[in-house]
Design a protein around this motif. Structure first.
Motif, PDB file in Angstrom:
ATOM      1  N   LYS A 128      42.150  32.207  39.971  1.00  0.00           N
ATOM      2  CA  LYS A 128      41.877  33.684  40.625  1.00  0.00           C
ATOM      3  C   LYS A 128      42.965  33.787  41.734  1.00  0.00           C
ATOM      4  O   LYS A 128      43.017  34.899  42.289  1.00  0.00           O
ATOM      5  N   VAL A 185      41.593  40.240  50.143  1.00  0.00           N
ATOM      6  CA  VAL A 185      40.305  39.677  49.659  1.00  0.00           C
ATOM      7  C   VAL A 185      40.270  40.382  47.996  1.00  0.00           C
ATOM      8  O   VAL A 185      40.698  41.247  47.724  1.00  0.00           O
ATOM      9  N   GLY A 214      37.442  39.638  45.152  1.00  0.00           N
ATOM     10  CA  GLY A 214      36.178  38.705  45.160  1.00  0.00           C
ATOM     11  C   GLY A 214      35.668  37.600  46.065  1.00  0.00           C
ATOM     12  O   GLY A 214      35.735  38.086  47.373  1.00  0.00           O
ATOM     13  N   ASP A 215      35.630  36.525  45.647  1.00  0.00           N
ATOM     14  CA  ASP A 215      35.470  35.274  46.627  1.00  0.00           C
ATOM     15  C   ASP A 215      36.528  34.685  47.075  1.00  0.00           C
ATOM     16  O   ASP A 215      36.492  33.589  47.870  1.00  0.00           O
TER      17      ASP A 215
END
Length: 353
Positions: free
Chosen positions: A21, A330, A332-333
């Motif tokens: 990610k 940013v 998502g997380d």
């Protein structure tokens, strides 16, 4: 009053693009920083030690940014042999091998203790004309700390150059005046990268802010001055390698042990332009950011960019347009804080001539 300059896209010869990610978060920021060619570091977990793994990683990166040229590297380890080097040279994807000192930076637990053990690998690299990228610091000892680790490594750099005079060597992310002078003193096969953030930082900043903490650490004002002078000098031995190293915000703020790395990728050229403008040397920005790194890595000679180079594509940099560095990026997380978050920055646009 606005000041602007138009130059070819930059080549960033030292980037950390991570995986998973985080990779999906930071790869799109490469072009935001005015860059269309990057040299990718191999210190993932596990590290990239085979051509097959480098090729797989290359495909993942290319899928995220098809218009960017990614040059891959291998992580120097005992599994790397002369045969690995021959395979890497033939791949057209792998352009060098990165050496990390054991335990000194992110994911370097499998790093080098003794360089002599790798002399057969270096001989093969010299034969096949691959680049040796060195994180030039000595391991900590009773007399070596993060403040003098780079300077105490320099005799090793000299020794490697003496043993392998035709081996192209890059001393990565110089931080000291001593390193600058040593690179100048060695032959044309030795060069150095300078990061954007080390043109700004001294020990005072990283002692106060986790977002300014990296390895190697920024040193004294006199060292910063030497880095700026090398960058603006027009000496082709020195070129941009941002060492942009993203970490999750939680690993930089409030962590028991702060992760080492400064994230500059979205503002790579903008940050450098600000320094060159301050020094009255904007006319030398193109050499440092775009030309010298490409030349050392023989990009045109190898025709590396032929598939993705857009004719006439340039970057337009403008001062005083009111742009500020994002406070956070940013996805998502995943949250990453860029260097100089919230501060004024130059604007950057992609244009065609």
């Amino acid at each position: 009053m606005a000041t602007s300059i138009t130059i070819p896209p930059a080549a960033d010869m030292h980037v950390h693009l991570r995986d998973g990610k985080m990779m999906e978060t930071v790869v799109p920021t490469v072009r935001q920083g005015g860059v269309n060619l990057v040299y990718v570091m191999p210190n993932l977990l596990p590290p990239i030690t085979t051509v097959a793994k480098a090729t797989e990683y290359h495909s993942q990166l290319q899928a995220l940014s098809p218009e960017t040229t990614f040059l891959m590297s291998l992580y120097l380890s005992p599994s790397i042999t002369a045969d690995t080097i021959a395979e890497a040279a033939a791949s057209g994807i792998v352009h060098g091998v990165k050496s990390y000192p054991k335990g000194l930076t992110t994911n370097s637990e499998g790093g080098v203790v003794s360089y002599e053990a790798f002399y057969p690998v270096f001989a093969a690299m010299e034969k096949h004309d691959l680049v040796l990228n060195i994180h030039g610091e000595s391991p900590s000892s009773p007399t070596t700390t993060i403040l003098n680790a780079e300077e105490t490594f320099l005799p090793t750099l000299v020794s490697l150059h003496q043993h392998f005079p035709k081996l192209r060597i890059v001393l990565e992310h110089c931080t000291t005046a001593a390193a600058v002078e040593q690179v100048k003193a060695l032959g044309d096969s030795v060069a150095a990268t300078i990061t954007a953030h080390h043109l700004y930082l001294t020990i005072d900043q990283w002692s106060d802010s986790p977002h300014c903490f990296c390895k190697p650490v920024a040193k004294l004002p006199s060292d910063r001055a030497a880095l700026i002078e090398a960058a603006i000098s027009g000496n082709p031995k020195f070129f941009l390698g941002t060492d942009s190293a993203p970490h999750p915000k939680a690993a930089k703020q409030g962590a028991e042990k702060v992760a080492a790395g400064v994230f500059t990728q979205p503002y790579a050229v903008q940050l450098v332009a600000q320094i060159f403008d301050k020094e009255g040397k904007l006319d030398r920005l193109e050499g440092f950011t775009s030309a010298f790194g490409r030349s050392f890595y023989k990009i045109d000679q190898l025709d590396v960019e032929k598939e993705r180079k857009v004719p006439g594509e340039k970057i337009l940099l403008t001062r005083n347009k009111g742009e500020k560095v994002q406070t956070e990026i940013v996805n998502g997380d995943v949250v990453v804080v860029p260097f100089r978050a919230g501060e004024d920055t130059w604007s950057l646009e992609w244009v065609r001539s």
